[in-house]
Design a protein around this motif. Structure first.
Motif, PDB file in Angstrom:
ATOM      1  N   ASP A  31     -14.014  -3.271  -2.089  1.00  0.00           N
ATOM      2  CA  ASP A  31     -13.823  -2.142  -1.171  1.00  0.00           C
ATOM      3  C   ASP A  31     -13.905  -2.564   0.294  1.00  0.00           C
ATOM      4  OD1 ASP A  31     -13.487  -0.447  -3.285  1.00  0.00           O
ATOM      5  OD2 ASP A  31     -15.523   0.366  -3.253  1.00  0.00           O
ATOM      6  N   THR A  32     -14.744  -3.562   0.570  1.00  0.00           N
ATOM      7  CA  THR A  32     -14.860  -4.030   1.950  1.00  0.00           C
ATOM      8  C   THR A  32     -13.548  -4.635   2.431  1.00  0.00           C
ATOM      9  OG1 THR A  32     -17.212  -4.469   1.635  1.00  0.00           O
ATOM     10  CG2 THR A  32     -16.124  -5.571   3.485  1.00  0.00           C
ATOM     11  N   THR A  33     -12.947  -5.484   1.604  1.00  0.00           N
ATOM     12  CA  THR A  33     -11.659  -6.086   1.954  1.00  0.00           C
ATOM     13  C   THR A  33     -10.595  -5.008   2.119  1.00  0.00           C
ATOM     14  OG1 THR A  33     -12.249  -8.085   0.723  1.00  0.00           O
ATOM     15  CG2 THR A  33      -9.915  -7.768   1.234  1.00  0.00           C
ATOM     16  N   PHE A  34     -10.604  -4.042   1.232  1.00  0.00           N
ATOM     17  CA  PHE A  34      -9.642  -2.938   1.306  1.00  0.00           C
ATOM     18  C   PHE A  34      -9.773  -2.190   2.635  1.00  0.00           C
ATOM     19  CE2 PHE A  34      -8.874   1.656   0.516  1.00  0.00           C
ATOM     20  CZ  PHE A  34      -7.503   1.601   0.262  1.00  0.00           C
ATOM     21  N   SER A  35     -10.997  -1.920   3.046  1.00  0.00           N
ATOM     22  CA  SER A  35     -11.218  -1.191   4.301  1.00  0.00           C
ATOM     23  C   SER A  35     -10.736  -1.998   5.504  1.00  0.00           C
ATOM     24  CB  SER A  35     -12.694  -0.857   4.461  1.00  0.00           C
ATOM     25  OG  SER A  35     -13.129  -0.010   3.419  1.00  0.00           O
ATOM     26  N   LEU A  36     -10.986  -3.304   5.495  1.00  0.00           N
ATOM     27  CA  LEU A  36     -10.497  -4.156   6.570  1.00  0.00           C
ATOM     28  C   LEU A  36      -8.972  -4.178   6.605  1.00  0.00           C
ATOM     29  CD1 LEU A  36     -13.018  -7.106   6.126  1.00  0.00           C
ATOM     30  CD2 LEU A  36     -12.898  -5.602   8.117  1.00  0.00           C
ATOM     31  N   GLN A  37      -8.346  -4.229   5.432  1.00  0.00           N
ATOM     32  CA  GLN A  37      -6.885  -4.229   5.367  1.00  0.00           C
ATOM     33  C   GLN A  37      -6.302  -2.907   5.871  1.00  0.00           C
ATOM     34  OE1 GLN A  37      -6.855  -5.319   1.150  1.00  0.00           O
ATOM     35  NE2 GLN A  37      -5.592  -7.100   1.639  1.00  0.00           N
ATOM     36  N   MET A  38      -6.950  -1.818   5.533  1.00  0.00           N
ATOM     37  CA  MET A  38      -6.459  -0.523   5.993  1.00  0.00           C
ATOM     38  C   MET A  38      -6.605  -0.383   7.507  1.00  0.00           C
ATOM     39  SD  MET A  38      -5.116   1.127   3.486  1.00  0.00           S
ATOM     40  CE  MET A  38      -5.101   2.880   3.823  1.00  0.00           C
ATOM     41  N   LEU A  39      -7.675  -0.949   8.056  1.00  0.00           N
ATOM     42  CA  LEU A  39      -7.818  -0.928   9.515  1.00  0.00           C
ATOM     43  C   LEU A  39      -6.745  -1.802  10.160  1.00  0.00           C
ATOM     44  CD1 LEU A  39      -9.371   0.152  11.922  1.00  0.00           C
ATOM     45  CD2 LEU A  39     -10.935  -1.797  11.717  1.00  0.00           C
ATOM     46  N   LEU A  40      -6.411  -2.916   9.514  1.00  0.00           N
ATOM     47  CA  LEU A  40      -5.336  -3.771  10.017  1.00  0.00           C
ATOM     48  C   LEU A  40      -4.004  -3.017  10.001  1.00  0.00           C
ATOM     49  CD1 LEU A  40      -4.356  -6.505  11.039  1.00  0.00           C
ATOM     50  CD2 LEU A  40      -4.203  -7.276   8.658  1.00  0.00           C
ATOM     51  N   VAL A  41      -3.780  -2.219   8.974  1.00  0.00           N
ATOM     52  CA  VAL A  41      -2.585  -1.375   8.927  1.00  0.00           C
ATOM     53  C   VAL A  41      -2.552  -0.436  10.125  1.00  0.00           C
ATOM     54  CG1 VAL A  41      -1.524   0.559   7.664  1.00  0.00           C
ATOM     55  CG2 VAL A  41      -2.240  -1.492   6.428  1.00  0.00           C
ATOM     56  N   GLU A  42      -3.695   0.197  10.415  1.00  0.00           N
ATOM     57  CA  GLU A  42      -3.775   1.083  11.589  1.00  0.00           C
ATOM     58  C   GLU A  42      -3.433   0.326  12.872  1.00  0.00           C
ATOM     59  OE1 GLU A  42      -6.944   3.910  12.403  1.00  0.00           O
ATOM     60  OE2 GLU A  42      -7.722   3.518  10.392  1.00  0.00           O
ATOM     61  N   ALA A  43      -3.974  -0.888  12.977  1.00  0.00           N
ATOM     62  CA  ALA A  43      -3.745  -1.680  14.189  1.00  0.00           C
ATOM     63  C   ALA A  43      -2.269  -2.038  14.331  1.00  0.00           C
ATOM     64  CB  ALA A  43      -4.603  -2.941  14.153  1.00  0.00           C
ATOM     65  N   TYR A  44      -1.646  -2.457  13.241  1.00  0.00           N
ATOM     66  CA  TYR A  44      -0.218  -2.777  13.297  1.00  0.00           C
ATOM     67  C   TYR A  44       0.607  -1.545  13.677  1.00  0.00           C
ATOM     68  CZ  TYR A  44      -0.431  -7.525  11.321  1.00  0.00           C
ATOM     69  OH  TYR A  44      -0.648  -8.865  11.128  1.00  0.00           O
ATOM     70  N   ALA A  45       0.263  -0.405  13.096  1.00  0.00           N
ATOM     71  CA  ALA A  45       0.998   0.831  13.415  1.00  0.00           C
ATOM     72  C   ALA A  45       0.830   1.183  14.890  1.00  0.00           C
ATOM     73  CB  ALA A  45       0.506   1.972  12.535  1.00  0.00           C
ATOM     74  N   SER A  46      -0.392   1.036  15.422  1.00  0.00           N
ATOM     75  CA  SER A  46      -0.629   1.321  16.839  1.00  0.00           C
ATOM     76  C   SER A  46       0.151   0.383  17.745  1.00  0.00           C
ATOM     77  CB  SER A  46      -2.124   1.209  17.164  1.00  0.00           C
ATOM     78  OG  SER A  46      -2.868   2.155  16.441  1.00  0.00           O
ATOM     79  N   ASP A  47       0.403  -0.823  17.235  1.00  0.00           N
ATOM     80  CA  ASP A  47       1.114  -1.835  18.010  1.00  0.00           C
ATOM     81  C   ASP A  47       2.627  -1.765  17.809  1.00  0.00           C
ATOM     82  OD1 ASP A  47       0.670  -4.000  19.870  1.00  0.00           O
ATOM     83  OD2 ASP A  47       1.314  -5.388  18.303  1.00  0.00           O
ATOM     84  N   GLY A  48       3.095  -0.767  17.053  1.00  0.00           N
ATOM     85  CA  GLY A  48       4.529  -0.615  16.818  1.00  0.00           C
ATOM     86  C   GLY A  48       5.078  -1.546  15.759  1.00  0.00           C
ATOM     87  N   GLN A  49       4.199  -2.211  15.016  1.00  0.00           N
ATOM     88  CA  GLN A  49       4.649  -3.143  13.967  1.00  0.00           C
ATOM     89  C   GLN A  49       4.615  -2.435  12.604  1.00  0.00           C
ATOM     90  OE1 GLN A  49       3.242  -7.291  14.270  1.00  0.00           O
ATOM     91  NE2 GLN A  49       2.050  -6.656  16.059  1.00  0.00           N
ATOM     92  N   ASP A  50       5.457  -1.413  12.467  1.00  0.00           N
ATOM     93  CA  ASP A  50       5.435  -0.595  11.252  1.00  0.00           C
ATOM     94  C   ASP A  50       5.890  -1.369  10.022  1.00  0.00           C
ATOM     95  OD1 ASP A  50       4.541   1.989  12.288  1.00  0.00           O
ATOM     96  OD2 ASP A  50       6.398   1.978  13.420  1.00  0.00           O
ATOM     97  N   LYS A  51       6.823  -2.285  10.179  1.00  0.00           N
ATOM     98  CA  LYS A  51       7.287  -3.063   9.023  1.00  0.00           C
ATOM     99  C   LYS A  51       6.158  -3.918   8.466  1.00  0.00           C
ATOM    100  CE  LYS A  51      12.228  -3.285  10.064  1.00  0.00           C
ATOM    101  NZ  LYS A  51      13.392  -4.153  10.344  1.00  0.00           N
ATOM    102  N   ARG A  52       5.385  -4.534   9.358  1.00  0.00           N
ATOM    103  CA  ARG A  52       4.251  -5.336   8.891  1.00  0.00           C
ATOM    104  C   ARG A  52       3.220  -4.452   8.209  1.00  0.00           C
ATOM    105  NH1 ARG A  52       2.230  -8.230   6.343  1.00  0.00           N
ATOM    106  NH2 ARG A  52       0.721  -9.868   6.764  1.00  0.00           N
ATOM    107  N   ALA A  53       2.993  -3.262   8.757  1.00  0.00           N
ATOM    108  CA  ALA A  53       2.058  -2.324   8.130  1.00  0.00           C
ATOM    109  C   ALA A  53       2.540  -1.942   6.736  1.00  0.00           C
ATOM    110  CB  ALA A  53       1.910  -1.080   9.000  1.00  0.00           C
ATOM    111  N   ALA A  54       3.845  -1.697   6.602  1.00  0.00           N
ATOM    112  CA  ALA A  54       4.403  -1.318   5.301  1.00  0.00           C
ATOM    113  C   ALA A  54       4.241  -2.440   4.278  1.00  0.00           C
ATOM    114  CB  ALA A  54       5.878  -0.954   5.458  1.00  0.00           C
ATOM    115  N   GLU A  55       4.408  -3.681   4.701  1.00  0.00           N
ATOM    116  CA  GLU A  55       4.256  -4.820   3.786  1.00  0.00           C
ATOM    117  C   GLU A  55       2.849  -4.873   3.208  1.00  0.00           C
ATOM    118  OE1 GLU A  55       5.295  -8.185   6.121  1.00  0.00           O
ATOM    119  OE2 GLU A  55       7.439  -7.685   6.212  1.00  0.00           O
ATOM    120  N   ILE A  56       1.840  -4.689   4.087  1.00  0.00           N
ATOM    121  CA  ILE A  56       0.456  -4.716   3.614  1.00  0.00           C
ATOM    122  C   ILE A  56       0.198  -3.556   2.659  1.00  0.00           C
ATOM    123  CG2 ILE A  56      -1.965  -4.545   4.314  1.00  0.00           C
ATOM    124  CD1 ILE A  56      -1.160  -5.849   6.966  1.00  0.00           C
TER     125      ILE A  56
END
Length: 362
Positions: free
Chosen positions: A150-175
């Motif tokens: 669950d810890t890894t999952f939470s970190l990955q989901m936060l990384l998704v948020e960060a990519y989305a905030s940075d306009g990197q939606d394709k990278r977020a979708a891949e994760i």
């Protein structure tokens, strides 16, 4: 997707390895027991008598009781990753973001694999608009993790948020697609996939993920609203309406829900229902221009011309330089036989239109 605040890292003395989560600000725990514990711990005068664990727990007790300065004082003398991370939490609660970030980074210096401190540091960096630094922090932490807990999952989901905030939606979708293979029953992953694909313009794919997310979590308000808005973009107002009706049932005091529902009803020609719904939005948020304007338009289209006038007048008061509301007022005033007032509104609309045209050309 927030985890709250992670306070704990590697166990210090008798600490367990579970991650503790505390919301910011003081919590309301049993006053008498807390005060008794506080007195007992403070009776230990000598540093040699007071263990690291006891001082750490005392700091947590002070934090929960709202005694933030005392918590900071206790934590500053403890040179461990868990104490530095907790210090960052308290400092952030006090509004000292620079000090908080330094404390989280100290925790990571002492314990580089401390997931809680990495999460807190990245979250704070994102709040400060330093998204690239947050992404680097999360990537570095995830590289050292091999598990799928669950810890890894939470970190990955936060990384998704960060990519989305940075306009990197394709990278977020891949994760997110990778996470979906690991957690096919996660409504959270489905909803984030839906939002990401909507941002990428793949609206039909977004709808599919929203529907699946709502199958897993039918009363998720954000999911209901997200699906409805996506359907409206696809010009499927009739399909969006039942989701919006469920949304306002779950959140009866939310003006946006009534506003979007009213717009959907109006777009599908259900003007009377639209007017009633938009008036409820106006009661909840009387200073919202869009709500007032569309309430007036729906009432006018429903044939309730006199009721439309005060809504449009309120909209004009909120946005006096807006041409559409002036034009709408002109039509309503003429329908009511108020020719002089209609002429004045028409002339104002023309002047504003000319001014806007010149500004656009400049």
């Amino acid at each position: 997707m927030s985890l709250g605040i992670w306070l704990q890292g590697r166990p210090a003395l008798s600490q367990t390895t579970d991650l503790e989560q505390y919301q910011k600000g003081p919590a309301t725990y049993g006053g008498a027991e807390l005060e008794r514990t506080t007195r007992e711990l403070r009776s230990l005068d000598s540093p040699s008598q007071t263990t690291h664990e006891e001082r750490y727990q005392q700091a947590l007790a002070d934090f929960r009781a709202g005694k933030l300065e005392l918590a900071v004082r206790e934590l500053r003398v403890l040179d461990s990753a868990v104490a530095r991370n907790a210090l960052g939490v308290v400092l952030e609660t006090m509004g000292d973001h620079g000090g908080a970030l330094a404390a989280f980074q100290d925790a990571l210096r002492l314990q580089p694999d401390f997931a809680g401190a990495a999460y807190n540091a990245a979250k704070l960096l994102m709040r400060q608009g330093r998204t690239s630094a947050a992404i680097f922090q999360l990537q570095s932490t995830l590289e050292g993790r091999r598990g799928r807990d669950d810890t890894t999952f939470s970190l990955q989901m936060l990384l998704v948020e960060a990519y989305a905030s940075d306009g990197q939606d394709k990278r977020a979708a891949e994760i997110l697609e990778e996470l979906l293979t690991e957690r096919p029953g996660s409504a959270k992953v489905r909803f984030y996939l839906a939002m990401t694909y909507a941002s990428l313009g793949s609206l039909d794919v977004a709808v599919r993920h929203y529907r699946e997310g709502l199958r897993l979590k039918p009363k998720d308000s954000a999911g209901l609203m997200g699906l409805a808005k996506t359907l409206l973009k696809l010009r499927k107002g009739s399909d969006a309406t039942p989701y919006l009706q469920e949304y306002v049932r779950l959140r009866p005091n939310d003006a946006e829900g009534y506003y979007i529902l009213g717009r959907a009803l109006r777009d599908t020609g259900r003007f009377k229902e639209a007017a009633e719904t938009l008036l409820q939005a106006a009661r909840l948020s009387p200073e919202d221009y869009d709500i007032r304007y569309h309430s007036g338009m729906a009432l006018w289209q429903a044939g309730q011309v006199e009721a439309a006038l005060p809504q449009l007048e309120a909209a004009q008061r909120l946005k006096p330089d807006d041409v559409p509301v002036r034009s709408a007022l002109t039509r309503v005033l003429r329908s009511l036989g108020k020719e002089e007032a209609a002429r004045e509104e028409s002339e104002s609309a023309e002047r504003l239109g000319l001014r806007k045209s010149r500004q656009d050309q400049a």
